[in-house]
Design a protein around this motif. Structure first.
Motif, PDB file in Angstrom:
ATOM      1  N   LYS A 105       0.873  -1.183   0.000  1.00  0.00           N
ATOM      2  CA  LYS A 105       0.000   0.000   0.000  1.00  0.00           C
ATOM      3  C   LYS A 105       0.905   1.226   0.000  1.00  0.00           C
ATOM      4  CE  LYS A 105      -4.492  -1.281   1.529  1.00  0.00           C
ATOM      5  NZ  LYS A 105      -5.809  -0.630   1.415  1.00  0.00           N
ATOM      6  N   PRO A 106       0.431   2.361  -0.516  1.00  0.00           N
ATOM      7  CA  PRO A 106       1.287   3.535  -0.567  1.00  0.00           C
ATOM      8  C   PRO A 106       1.687   4.017   0.824  1.00  0.00           C
ATOM      9  CG  PRO A 106      -0.894   4.022  -1.470  1.00  0.00           C
ATOM     10  CD  PRO A 106      -0.884   2.572  -1.128  1.00  0.00           C
ATOM     11  N   ASP A 107       2.867   4.597   0.868  1.00  0.00           N
ATOM     12  CA  ASP A 107       3.419   5.093   2.132  1.00  0.00           C
ATOM     13  C   ASP A 107       2.860   6.495   2.387  1.00  0.00           C
ATOM     14  OD1 ASP A 107       4.931   5.383   4.341  1.00  0.00           O
ATOM     15  OD2 ASP A 107       6.805   5.808   3.278  1.00  0.00           O
ATOM     16  N   VAL A 108       1.839   6.573   3.240  1.00  0.00           N
ATOM     17  CA  VAL A 108       1.190   7.861   3.545  1.00  0.00           C
ATOM     18  C   VAL A 108       1.077   7.983   5.059  1.00  0.00           C
ATOM     19  CG1 VAL A 108      -0.129   7.787   1.380  1.00  0.00           C
ATOM     20  CG2 VAL A 108      -1.168   6.913   3.473  1.00  0.00           C
ATOM     21  N   PRO A 109       0.809   9.188   5.590  1.00  0.00           N
ATOM     22  CA  PRO A 109       0.613   9.306   7.038  1.00  0.00           C
ATOM     23  C   PRO A 109      -0.468   8.327   7.492  1.00  0.00           C
ATOM     24  CG  PRO A 109       0.702  11.472   6.044  1.00  0.00           C
ATOM     25  CD  PRO A 109       0.686  10.474   4.909  1.00  0.00           C
ATOM     26  N   ALA A 110      -0.161   7.550   8.531  1.00  0.00           N
ATOM     27  CA  ALA A 110      -1.081   6.472   8.901  1.00  0.00           C
ATOM     28  C   ALA A 110      -1.154   6.302  10.405  1.00  0.00           C
ATOM     29  CB  ALA A 110      -0.644   5.165   8.249  1.00  0.00           C
ATOM     30  N   VAL A 111      -2.314   5.838  10.852  1.00  0.00           N
ATOM     31  CA  VAL A 111      -2.525   5.433  12.244  1.00  0.00           C
ATOM     32  C   VAL A 111      -3.066   4.005  12.188  1.00  0.00           C
ATOM     33  CG1 VAL A 111      -2.944   7.772  13.097  1.00  0.00           C
ATOM     34  CG2 VAL A 111      -4.854   6.426  12.191  1.00  0.00           C
ATOM     35  N   THR A 112      -3.247   3.390  13.367  1.00  0.00           N
ATOM     36  CA  THR A 112      -3.689   1.987  13.339  1.00  0.00           C
ATOM     37  C   THR A 112      -5.129   1.798  13.813  1.00  0.00           C
ATOM     38  OG1 THR A 112      -2.740   1.627  15.521  1.00  0.00           O
ATOM     39  CG2 THR A 112      -1.360   1.046  13.637  1.00  0.00           C
ATOM     40  N   THR A 113      -5.716   2.812  14.442  1.00  0.00           N
ATOM     41  CA  THR A 113      -7.084   2.640  14.961  1.00  0.00           C
ATOM     42  C   THR A 113      -7.946   3.866  14.623  1.00  0.00           C
ATOM     43  OG1 THR A 113      -6.618   3.732  17.060  1.00  0.00           O
ATOM     44  CG2 THR A 113      -6.199   1.355  16.969  1.00  0.00           C
ATOM     45  N   ALA A 114      -9.250   3.659  14.741  1.00  0.00           N
ATOM     46  CA  ALA A 114     -10.191   4.759  14.506  1.00  0.00           C
ATOM     47  C   ALA A 114      -9.993   5.863  15.551  1.00  0.00           C
ATOM     48  CB  ALA A 114     -11.624   4.225  14.554  1.00  0.00           C
ATOM     49  N   SER A 115      -9.693   5.489  16.799  1.00  0.00           N
ATOM     50  CA  SER A 115      -9.500   6.514  17.849  1.00  0.00           C
ATOM     51  C   SER A 115      -8.292   7.388  17.529  1.00  0.00           C
ATOM     52  CB  SER A 115      -9.281   5.871  19.216  1.00  0.00           C
ATOM     53  OG  SER A 115     -10.158   4.842  19.409  1.00  0.00           O
ATOM     54  N   ASP A 116      -7.224   6.756  17.029  1.00  0.00           N
ATOM     55  CA  ASP A 116      -6.044   7.546  16.646  1.00  0.00           C
ATOM     56  C   ASP A 116      -6.376   8.466  15.466  1.00  0.00           C
ATOM     57  OD1 ASP A 116      -4.573   6.349  18.600  1.00  0.00           O
ATOM     58  OD2 ASP A 116      -3.633   4.879  17.281  1.00  0.00           O
ATOM     59  N   ALA A 117      -7.202   7.979  14.565  1.00  0.00           N
ATOM     60  CA  ALA A 117      -7.593   8.810  13.414  1.00  0.00           C
ATOM     61  C   ALA A 117      -8.360  10.043  13.887  1.00  0.00           C
ATOM     62  CB  ALA A 117      -8.442   7.987  12.446  1.00  0.00           C
ATOM     63  N   ILE A 118      -9.231   9.855  14.875  1.00  0.00           N
ATOM     64  CA  ILE A 118      -9.997  10.993  15.412  1.00  0.00           C
ATOM     65  C   ILE A 118      -9.034  12.060  15.931  1.00  0.00           C
ATOM     66  CG2 ILE A 118     -11.449  11.742  17.341  1.00  0.00           C
ATOM     67  CD1 ILE A 118     -13.211  10.419  15.491  1.00  0.00           C
ATOM     68  N   ARG A 119      -8.009  11.629  16.643  1.00  0.00           N
ATOM     69  CA  ARG A 119      -7.057  12.621  17.194  1.00  0.00           C
ATOM     70  C   ARG A 119      -6.399  13.421  16.066  1.00  0.00           C
ATOM     71  NH1 ARG A 119      -7.141   9.145  21.500  1.00  0.00           N
ATOM     72  NH2 ARG A 119      -5.827   7.493  20.647  1.00  0.00           N
ATOM     73  N   GLN A 120      -6.054  12.752  14.975  1.00  0.00           N
ATOM     74  CA  GLN A 120      -5.459  13.462  13.829  1.00  0.00           C
ATOM     75  C   GLN A 120      -6.477  14.433  13.216  1.00  0.00           C
ATOM     76  OE1 GLN A 120      -2.302  13.273  12.663  1.00  0.00           O
ATOM     77  NE2 GLN A 120      -1.819  11.958  14.398  1.00  0.00           N
ATOM     78  N   LEU A 121      -7.720  13.990  13.120  1.00  0.00           N
ATOM     79  CA  LEU A 121      -8.748  14.858  12.539  1.00  0.00           C
ATOM     80  C   LEU A 121      -9.008  16.058  13.441  1.00  0.00           C
ATOM     81  CD1 LEU A 121     -11.260  12.156  11.196  1.00  0.00           C
ATOM     82  CD2 LEU A 121      -9.661  13.552   9.869  1.00  0.00           C
ATOM     83  N   GLU A 122      -8.983  15.830  14.750  1.00  0.00           N
ATOM     84  CA  GLU A 122      -9.171  16.948  15.694  1.00  0.00           C
ATOM     85  C   GLU A 122      -8.049  17.969  15.531  1.00  0.00           C
ATOM     86  OE1 GLU A 122      -9.393  14.707  19.302  1.00  0.00           O
ATOM     87  OE2 GLU A 122     -11.586  14.787  19.344  1.00  0.00           O
ATOM     88  N   ARG A 123      -6.833  17.452  15.337  1.00  0.00           N
ATOM     89  CA  ARG A 123      -5.675  18.327  15.143  1.00  0.00           C
ATOM     90  C   ARG A 123      -5.877  19.177  13.874  1.00  0.00           C
ATOM     91  NH1 ARG A 123      -0.397  17.872  13.722  1.00  0.00           N
ATOM     92  NH2 ARG A 123      -0.704  15.909  12.643  1.00  0.00           N
ATOM     93  N   LEU A 124      -6.310  18.502  12.808  1.00  0.00           N
ATOM     94  CA  LEU A 124      -6.554  19.217  11.550  1.00  0.00           C
ATOM     95  C   LEU A 124      -7.649  20.257  11.722  1.00  0.00           C
ATOM     96  CD1 LEU A 124      -6.674  16.845   8.461  1.00  0.00           C
ATOM     97  CD2 LEU A 124      -5.225  18.819   8.846  1.00  0.00           C
ATOM     98  N   HIS A 125      -8.692  19.872  12.444  1.00  0.00           N
ATOM     99  CA  HIS A 125      -9.809  20.798  12.639  1.00  0.00           C
ATOM    100  C   HIS A 125      -9.349  22.035  13.401  1.00  0.00           C
ATOM    101  CE1 HIS A 125     -13.366  22.501  14.655  1.00  0.00           C
ATOM    102  NE2 HIS A 125     -13.915  22.274  13.484  1.00  0.00           N
TER     103      HIS A 125
END
Ligand code: NAP
Length: 258
Positions: free
Chosen positions: A228-248
């Motif tokens: 799979k392409p090498d892109v910024p990644a997390v392993t769980t939905a909860s970690d994804a939320i934290r990244q989205l909160e940061r972006l927001h």
């Protein structure tokens, strides 16, 4: 407060979990995208769209037209095309891309795995002698097993496979995880399974078959993941939320990179 427009590329437990976590959160305006492979997908508490975009170009057009602020690639580890398309489209539309990449299952000292790269390699690894084989690879990748009709297959999938893809004498079990080790062990014993074939999907929902195979000392043919392409990644939905909160928090309407 401007809501961040999020597009989740889904079809996985993690995508469903993220949809559940984002539902009702006014900081985010989220849509879940499904390929449409599952006949009766579960219902989601956020808007859902179904079907392909028409390649990377089509996805880029969608991102621009829908004014998507961030794409979350939460697709299955074996869905390699959509992940590549997501990278190309996100770059083309200048939209940040975050992936949820579920860690693979790891071999333990008590496992008897043969790791292979492709489905035809898995067929070869089954050998020439007739075996009772449990196939838990989904219903889309069965055709290579038509080449090895000496085996008796038990095929477990969420939806019924196409008749044309079925080896003779194949038994079909329709079931959707999660599964537990006791019921997986019973399944292996009831069908006198000699060998299990699985993709290295990772995650907890379907890992119990590996526990059961280990307990029964059964061999497993493990199909390795495609790149799979090498892109910024997390392993769980909860970690994804934290990244989205940061972006927001950063965005005030104009998100920067992840
Ligand atoms: P793939 O080979 O990577 O993608 C094939 C095409 O399907 C893509 O080019 C795209 O069509 C469309 N597509 C895939 N995922 C999509 C999504 N979430 N939303 C809209 N369109 C999507 O994918 P696949 O392996 O066939 O898997 C299809 C879906 O099933 C994925 O969403 C994946 O997460 C899920 N899934 C796959 C597996 C597996 O073993 N492959 C297992 C469980 C779940 P266009 O080019 O027209 O945009």
């Amino acid at each position: 407060m401007t809501a961040l427009k999020v597009l989740i590329l889904g079809g996985t437990t993690e995508a469903a979990a993220l949809a559940d976590l984002l539902a009702g959160d006014i900081r985010f305006d989220t849509t879940l995208s499904l390929a449409g492979r599952t006949q009766t997908p579960r219902r989601f508490p956020i808007p859902t769209r179904v079907g392909g975009f028409g390649g990377a170009d089509g996805l880029a057009v969608h991102l621009r037209e829908q004014q998507i602020d961030v794409v979350v690639d939460a697709t299955h580890p074996f869905a390699a095309v959509i992940s590549q398309n997501a990278l190309i489209a996100a770059q083309s539309a200048c939209v940040p891309l975050l992936a949820i990449r579920r860690p693979p299952w790891l071999l333990t000292a008590d496992d008897r795995w043969t790791c292979v790269a492709t489905m035809p390699d898995a067929v070869t690894a089954l050998g020439v002698n007739a075996s009772n084989v449990l196939l838990t690879i989904g219903r889309q990748d069965l055709v290579p097993f038509l080449e090895a009709q000496q085996h008796c297959y038990v095929i477990r999938s969420v939806d019924p496979p196409a008749m044309a893809s079925l080896p003779p004498r194949a038994k079909i079990i329709l079931a959707r995880g999660p599964f537990d080790a006791d019921s997986e062990r019973r399944l292996l014993q009831e069908h006198a399974i000699d060998i299990l074939v699985t993709k290295n999907a990772g995650g907890t929902a379907t890992v119990a078959k590996l526990t059961a195979a280990r307990q029964l000392r059964l061999p497993v043919i493990m199909i390795d993941r495609p790149a799979k392409p090498d892109v910024p990644a997390v392993t769980t939905a909860s970690d994804a939320i934290r990244q989205l909160e940061r972006l927001h928090a950063q965005s005030s309407g104009t998100p920067r990179g992840l």
